[in-house]
Each structure stands twice: as C-alpha cells, then as structure tokens.
Design an enzyme around this catalytic site. Structure first.
Site, PDB file in Angstrom:
ATOM      1  N   GLU A 270       0.791  -1.224   0.000  1.00 35.43           N
ATOM      2  CA  GLU A 270       0.000   0.000   0.000  1.00 35.43           C
ATOM      3  C   GLU A 270       0.826   1.279   0.000  1.00 35.43           C
ATOM      4  O   GLU A 270       0.507   2.247   0.704  1.00 35.43           O
ATOM      5  CB  GLU A 270      -0.935  -0.024   1.211  1.00 35.43           C
ATOM      6  CG  GLU A 270      -0.245  -0.043   2.573  1.00 35.43           C
ATOM      7  CD  GLU A 270       0.117  -1.403   3.137  1.00 35.43           C
ATOM      8  OE1 GLU A 270       0.382  -1.506   4.342  1.00 35.43           O
ATOM      9  OE2 GLU A 270       0.133  -2.392   2.371  1.00 35.43           O
ATOM     10  N   ASP A 375       9.196 -10.190  10.305  1.00 38.46           N
ATOM     11  CA  ASP A 375       9.115 -11.051   9.117  1.00 38.46           C
ATOM     12  C   ASP A 375       8.733 -12.477   9.496  1.00 38.46           C
ATOM     13  O   ASP A 375       7.951 -13.131   8.805  1.00 38.46           O
ATOM     14  CB  ASP A 375      10.456 -11.083   8.363  1.00 38.46           C
ATOM     15  CG  ASP A 375      10.679  -9.831   7.518  1.00 38.46           C
ATOM     16  OD1 ASP A 375       9.687  -9.212   7.104  1.00 38.46           O
ATOM     17  OD2 ASP A 375      11.851  -9.484   7.287  1.00 38.46           O
ATOM     18  N   TYR A 383      -4.791 -10.372   9.699  1.00 39.49           N
ATOM     19  CA  TYR A 383      -5.753 -10.030   8.645  1.00 39.49           C
ATOM     20  C   TYR A 383      -7.132 -10.625   8.945  1.00 39.49           C
ATOM     21  O   TYR A 383      -8.146  -9.927   8.948  1.00 39.49           O
ATOM     22  CB  TYR A 383      -5.284 -10.597   7.301  1.00 39.49           C
ATOM     23  CG  TYR A 383      -4.014 -10.031   6.735  1.00 39.49           C
ATOM     24  CD1 TYR A 383      -4.043  -9.215   5.605  1.00 39.49           C
ATOM     25  CD2 TYR A 383      -2.769 -10.334   7.281  1.00 39.49           C
ATOM     26  CE1 TYR A 383      -2.876  -8.709   5.043  1.00 39.49           C
ATOM     27  CE2 TYR A 383      -1.598  -9.832   6.738  1.00 39.49           C
ATOM     28  CZ  TYR A 383      -1.656  -9.018   5.618  1.00 39.49           C
ATOM     29  OH  TYR A 383      -0.509  -8.519   5.081  1.00 39.49           O
TER      30      TYR A 383
END
Length: 614
Positions: A270, A375, A383
């Site tokens: 994004e 990571d 999500y």
C-alpha cells in the site's frame, strides 16, 4: 534478541526522546554496482535537553560521513559508529551530538551507500524483465527494511514527510510513494507532504509506461502487459470512491497502481500514491482485483492511522480486510461480502495447520515480538482474525449503520498518528458509552479475542448461501471416487471464480480425500477447465493437490509454478508441502538453491526456514 526499544521491540530508535519530522533524500541509482549512493538530511524534533546521541536503525549500510547542519547552513562533523548486527533485524547507528544540544529542531545529514544485498531492494537484470532490454529496481520496506535503504527511525510509531531527488538512467522511469514534483532527463524529484512511517518509503525504476484508470489514477507496468493491467483494474476509481464513502476524504491526492515483476513477494503493498501489486492478479476476468480494494483501504487503515509497532499489526491489516469486505459488499452485494469473510476463514485454518503449527503464540491477535522479528511473525492471523473480531463488534453493536459512523470518527481522531490496541478500545468505549449501545460493550471479552491462540473464539453469523456451494463440492470430491463423481450432476453446476477457489481450498483442508490420484485430479481439471485457467489462485491450489496426491510425474510442473512468481502466499506453502514429501524434498531444495538469489530477501529467508535450511 530482547526488545530493542521501549516503544518498538524491533527498532533501536527512541521516539520518546527524538522524532523525525521531514527527510530529504538524494540518491544516485547505480545499476552496475546494484547500490543506492547518496545522502539523507533528517529534520528532527529533539524532545529533551542535552540529548547525548541519536540512535537510528541501519542494515548493511556504509556510512561515509555525518554532520549537524547549523543555522547559517554550515556543517559540524559528528562522530558515529555502528553496532554489531542482530540477524534478520539490523544494527544500531549511533550519532554523537555536541554537548548542550537543545530541545527543538535539529538537522543532521548522513552520506552513505546501500549494500548490494540490501534486504529492501530487488535489482533485476534485463533478462529478468518482460521487455528484456533494461534493468529494473524496486523496493519493499515493510515491515523493517527501510533501514536497509536509508539510516532512519525505522518504526511505525514515527511519521515524517519526505522529498527525494533521484538520479537514474535517462531511458528509465522513476516512481516513488509520493507525488511527482519535477522530471528532467535522468533526474526525477518527488515530494510526500502527508507524514508517513518509514515502511511506506518506496521506489521503482524501470522501462515503465502508464494508462489512465480515472481522474487521479493510472496504472504503470512494462509495455507488454500494461493494456491487460488497465482492463483488469478498470474498477479502481469506483473502489476508491466507495472506500471514501465508508472512511472519509482521501488525503493522498493521487492513487496509481504499479504492476510489479513476478518476484514481488506480496499480493500488494500500500505505498502511498503508488500501490505495488503482483502480476499474479492478472486473471483476465477481474476476479482477483479485490486485492486492489484491500490496498485502497490501507489509504485510511494503515497509512493514515498506523499500528505503533508490529505487535499491533492487526490494527493495520484487520481493519483493512474489514473495510475491503465492505467495499466488496457495496459493489458486489452483501452475500459476496460474507462469502469472502468465510473463505478467509478457510485460508486461516490452513495457515494455523501448517505455517504456525509449531508457533501457536503467533496465532494471538496481539503478539509478543521481544524475541521474534516481524518477518518471522508475518501470517494471515492479523488479517483474518482481526477482521472477524471487527465484524463481531459491528454485529453486536447493531450493524454497519451504527458502526460505520464510529469507524469514520476513529479514523478522523487518529489520522496522521500511530496507535496501539488500547487506543482503539478506549475510543470505542468513549463513543458508544454515550449511546444506547453501552450495555452491548460488556459482551466483548477483550482478553479472549486478543490473547487466545488459534481460530477466532466466536464466528459471527454470516450468510452462507455462496459458501455452501463450495462446501458441498469439497464434501463430494473428498468422499466419492472418480467413477462416482463422473455420474454426479452436482459437480457440473455453475461456479464463480471465487467459489472455485474456495472449493479447492476447502478440499485441501479435508483430512481424508478418497482416491486422491492422477485420475481424480485429471477429472477435476477437465470438469472445471483448470488446465487453461490464467487464475493463479486456482493453479496454486491444483499444484497443492498434485503434491498431496504425490504425483511425481508432475514435479516439473509444480516447480515451474513455484518459479513463475515469488509471491510468498504461493511459493511458501508449495515449498512447505514439498518438504513433507521425501522424494520431492531434495528436488525442492536444489531448485530453491538455484533461484533464491532471484528472490527478495524476505522471501528467501522465510522459505529457507520452511525447508529447514535455517
């Protein structure tokens, strides 16, 4: 490793003592050495008197010089040193300040160059591009890779504006996560006037062309695919308009898409003014364009209101999936919205069963990153569990008509700021305590949602009309033989692309599949025309079924798919599956060793762990 800082466990910078207000970047892009060379001038705000030193995050960066810029423009050299690096995190750059440094504004200039193995940069040779004539560079800074391209306060708790002047080969186009200010031959200047966290710093340079998608929107790509991209993403302006209606005014002025080379490791990123998207979205029927709705939603949830550190990543991603599904609901109907949320739960189930099977602590909504890099913690949990939590809250408070005005006020309250989960919780209570919904808030068990492991503790009541079709098909294909399926008319009922993807995902999640063999997979392919599909989500699931059926004769096809793109959503599960198959594991490892240098660092690092090589 322990917590590197008080505010952010993954950053050495001290936002409680000093913050970055603005950064000026001057870069020369050296494709021969695969390095960025240049300088950054940080405009800091010092928050305490006699600050002895500034601590910045770096990773594989060579600092040439550091100085404080004095009022008249003269510079005062300062001492600096870099600590030993922490694996997969980076190192601490200490800039010693003159005694008696006052509170207030401070300008510091650092001359440096990146490493040719900078984790946030991917350099492609001409042969690795579609056009085959020119090299290509792109960045991926989320979550903590901005520190590999610029010495900075690499924490989402700090936001700054930036200006960048980029010198690059004159035949190539440079793009950044900012507005174009000036374009000259071989030199492009950008400015980002909305404060952003370091992870939203982005650059791409290549033989790129654009097509318009709307008034303030274009799609960029290499010439060979740009028209396909414009067709695939033709609904971008409508998505942007719908998102603004849900979330409030769009502050970033421009919304462009850049369709990346296949080695881009994510579905989308994004970056403000310039969303990066994977070419695996080019299905030919717009069926995978919901990823664009997701990235557009980030313009508010993530980019405007940002998680303070990566332990609260669900405040970025859970909110963004929640808004994305609202866009889907408005454009395609509420049944489609509910179907997407149910399909997401299938994906989450798979993630818990495989990727996070040995790290259940990472299945919590709020995680502890004291001894884990962002990571390594990255998964679909923030999500899907996050968006499910928000849907649960919305439903108990009375639905979208009640919740959306709150959502807009929350986004308005924290615009240009960074937040933790407690900020969201307090704002929710402040807002609804003044209403007749006050008693409903007592139903929310925050501890259960935020700290319990595994699937969401409560699944909201979704419309299951569309999901039942894929559920029934998964049941049929898992319990019947190929001979029985041949005479079953239920298998040939019409399916949408989304239902096909969900059905194949549910089939993979079945504990037992009767006679999963070549014959059955060929029947599956012929029934749903899977051999000719361009849909990467479909092809990915067929490859996983072929692995599960142990079809060694298809290993070349499976490896070819794994090499066709390095999107982690696809290649990580493929490699994890192959690692569980004794005959195929050596082939997978040999292939990975051959192609890993074509992957971005984050992708190669996580796959090496998946294969047990790290």
């Amino acid at each position: 490793m322990g917590r590197l800082g008080k505010v952010d466990p993954s950053s050495y910078s001290e936002p409680q003592r000093i913050t970055t207000k603005h950064s000026e970047l001057t870069w020369t892009v050296d494709f021969a050495k695969t390095k960025l060379l240049g300088s950054v001038t940080h405009h800091f705000s010092v928050l305490e008197t006699n600050l002895p030193a500034i601590l910045l995050d770096v990773r594989d960066i060579t600092v040439k010089n550091a100085s404080v810029i004095c009022n008249g423009g003269s510079s005062l050299p300062i001492n600096y040193f870099i600590s030993d690096p922490v694996n997969d995190i980076g190192a601490k750059l200490t800039l010693e300040l003159p005694e008696g440094t006052a509170k207030g504004d401070l300008l510091v200039r650092i001359e440096y160059e990146t490493s040719n193995r900078a984790s946030g940069l991917q350099w492609l040779t001409p042969e690795q591009t579609l056009g085959k004539k020119h090299p290509y560079l792109f960045s991926q800074c989320q979550p903590i890779h901005a520190r590999s391209i610029v010495p900075c306060q690499d924490t989402p708790s700090i936001k700054f504006t930036y200006k960048a002047t980029v010198e690059h080969p004159k035949e190539l186009t440079a793009l950044m996560s900012a507005l174009l200010e000036k374009k000259e031959t071989g030199m492009t200047t950008f400015k980002q006037e909305v404060p952003i966290p370091a992870y939203l710093l982005a650059i791409a340079i290549g033989d790129l062309v654009s097509r318009p998608l709307g008034e303030n929107s274009n799609v960029w790509a290499e010439e060979g695919i740009v028209d396909d991209c414009a067709a695939e993403f033709s609904e971008t302006s409508k998505m942007l308009e719908t998102a603004s209606d849900i979330c409030g005014p769009y502050v970033w002025k421009q919304y462009d898409l850049l369709v990346m080379p296949p080695s881009f490791p994510f579905g989308g990123m994004e970056n403000p003014c310039l969303t990066f998207v994977t070419p695996t979205l080019l299905a030919g029927d717009k069926s995978l364009a919901n990823v664009v709705a997701h990235e557009i939603s980030h313009s508010w949830t993530g980019n405007l209101v940002t998680n303070k550190n990566w332990e609260h990543f669900w405040l970025n991603e859970g909110f963004t999936v929640f808004v994305e599904t609202k866009i889907v609901g408005r454009m395609q109907g509420e049944k489609e919205r509910d179907f997407q949320m149910l399909s997401n739960l299938t994906d989450l189930q798979e993630c818990l069963r495989t990727q996070l099977a040995n790290t259940p602590e990472l299945t919590k909504l709020v995680v502890d990153l004291s001894n884990c890099g962002p990571d390594d913690a990255f998964s679909s949990v923030p999500y899907i569990k996050g968006s499910t939590f928000l849907r649960y809250i919305e439903d108990i408070l009375g639905g979208a008509k009640v919740f959306e005005p709150f959502l807009r006020s929350y986004l308005q309250k924290y615009a240009y700021k960074s937040v933790e989960t407690d900020d969201f919780k307090a704002t929710l209570y402040d807002y609804f305590n003044q209403t007749d919904k006050r008693d409903k808030l007592t139903q929310i068990d925050w501890d259960l949602w935020l700290t319990s492991e595994g699937l969401p503790p409560i699944i909201p009541k979704f419309d299951e009309t569309l999901a039942n079709v894929s559920k029934l098909l998964a049941q049929l294909w898992s319990t019947k033989t190929a001979a029985e399926l041949l005479v079953d008319s239920d298998i040939s009922k019409p399916l949408s692309s989304h239902q096909l993807i969900d059905f194949l995902g549910k089939l993979i999640e079945c504990n037992d599949i009767v006679e999963l063999n070549e014959n059955k997979i060929e029947l599956l392919e012929s029934t749903y025309k899977l051999k000719s599909t361009r849909n990467a989500e479909v092809r990915f699931r067929v490859m996983r079924l072929a692995i599960r059926a142990r079809l060694l004769k298809r290993i070349d096809e499976i490896i070819a798919f794994a090499n066709s793109n390095f999107r982690m959503k696809f290649c990580r599960p493929i490699y994890r599956d192959l690692a569980q198959w004794p005959e195929a594991k050596p082939i997978a490892i040999e292939n990975f060793q051959r192609v890993k240098n074509e992957m971005m660092t984050v992708c190669a690092h996580t796959i090496a762990k998946d294969l047990g090589l790290k």
